[in-house]
Design a protein around this motif. Structure first.
Motif, short mmCIF file in Angstrom:
data_model
loop_
_atom_site.label_atom_id
_atom_site.label_comp_id
_atom_site.label_asym_id
_atom_site.label_seq_id
_atom_site.Cartn_x
_atom_site.Cartn_y
_atom_site.Cartn_z
N LYS A 156 43.26 20.13 21.39
CA LYS A 156 44.02 18.87 21.45
C LYS A 156 43.72 18.00 20.25
O LYS A 156 44.60 17.30 19.76
CB LYS A 156 43.71 18.12 22.74
N LEU A 157 42.49 18.04 19.77
CA LEU A 157 42.13 17.26 18.58
C LEU A 157 42.95 17.70 17.38
O LEU A 157 43.43 16.88 16.60
CB LEU A 157 40.65 17.41 18.27
N LYS A 158 43.11 19.00 17.24
CA LYS A 158 43.85 19.51 16.08
C LYS A 158 45.32 19.14 16.15
O LYS A 158 45.96 18.93 15.13
CB LYS A 158 43.66 21.02 15.97
N LYS A 159 45.86 19.00 17.35
CA LYS A 159 47.26 18.60 17.51
C LYS A 159 47.47 17.11 17.23
O LYS A 159 48.59 16.67 17.03
CB LYS A 159 47.74 18.90 18.93
N MET A 160 46.39 16.33 17.20
CA MET A 160 46.52 14.89 17.03
C MET A 160 46.73 14.48 15.57
O MET A 160 46.93 13.31 15.28
CB MET A 160 45.29 14.17 17.60
N GLU A 161 46.68 15.43 14.65
CA GLU A 161 46.92 15.15 13.24
C GLU A 161 45.99 14.05 12.70
O GLU A 161 46.43 13.09 12.09
CB GLU A 161 48.38 14.77 13.01
N LEU A 162 44.71 14.23 12.95
CA LEU A 162 43.71 13.27 12.47
C LEU A 162 43.39 13.53 11.01
O LEU A 162 43.60 14.63 10.50
CB LEU A 162 42.43 13.40 13.30
N ASP A 163 42.86 12.50 10.36
CA ASP A 163 42.34 12.64 9.01
C ASP A 163 41.28 13.75 9.02
O ASP A 163 40.53 13.90 9.98
CB ASP A 163 41.73 11.29 8.60
N ASP A 164 41.22 14.53 7.95
CA ASP A 164 40.29 15.67 7.90
C ASP A 164 38.84 15.27 8.13
O ASP A 164 38.11 15.92 8.87
CB ASP A 164 40.42 16.41 6.57
#
Length: 187
Positions: free
Chosen positions: A41-49
């Motif tokens: 789910k974190l990877k789907k959130m499009e967070l800053d690297d």
């Protein structure tokens, strides 16, 4: 938690120390909420690297001191990022978002329509040409059979997941169920 951040807007004066602390605590709380999410789910959130890496590192740590320091670091990274989109995505994951709820209702209406009539299956295929037609028809047929035989709704759940993957959460397609229902009522 929207509009938590003051940004020094009280009569041109800089924010107080207390306000800055509240802002930093709010950012750290958003970071804490991120640390509770699974990696997928974190990877789907499009967070800053850098933020994504920091959150994933936090999840690896076991020592409380290391976790506390990492959470402070996450809060520091959050200062340079607009927290509003992250808050909205977290709210959607928690089910707090009215937009998310409307989207889930849209998916549910499509599922019900697909189970009603083959005409609706064709409308769905026309609106979402990327769907695997054979898999859709098979899943609809199996879901109808489950419903008729009062079996557990395994295929019905699978159908819901298929629709959920095809309909984007933020937008609606040209023949969304409300539109089609209204057209049916007028005819």
């Amino acid at each position: 938690m929207s509009n938590v951040f003051n940004n020094g807007s009280n009569n041109g004066l800089p924010p107080s120390k207390s306000q800055l602390k509240r802002d930093m605590d709010a950012l750290q709380n958003i970071g804490r909420a991120l640390t509770e999410l699974p990696a997928a789910k974190l990877k789907k959130m499009e967070l800053d690297d850098a933020l994504l890496t920091a959150v994933l590192d936090y999840q690896r740590f076991t020592a409380n001191g290391a976790k506390r320091r990492q959470l402070q670091y996450i809060g520091k990274l959050m200062r340079d990022i607009d927290p509003e989109p992250i808050e909205q995505k977290l709210a959607a994951l928690r089910g707090d978002s009215s937009t998310h709820t409307r989207w889930l209702h849209l998916v549910e209406r499509w599922r019900e329509r697909l189970l009603e009539d083959d005409k609706n299956v064709q409308i769905f295929i026309d609106d979402f040409p990327e769907v695997d037609v054979q898999q859709l028809r098979t899943t609809v047929r199996n879901a109808r059979k489950e419903r008729d035989e009062a079996k557990p709704p395994k295929a019905t759940r699978l159908l819901f997941q298929m629709i959920k993957e095809l309909i984007p959460e933020q937008g609606r397609q040209k023949n969304a169920p409300e539109d089609a229902i209204e057209q049916d009522d007028e005819a």
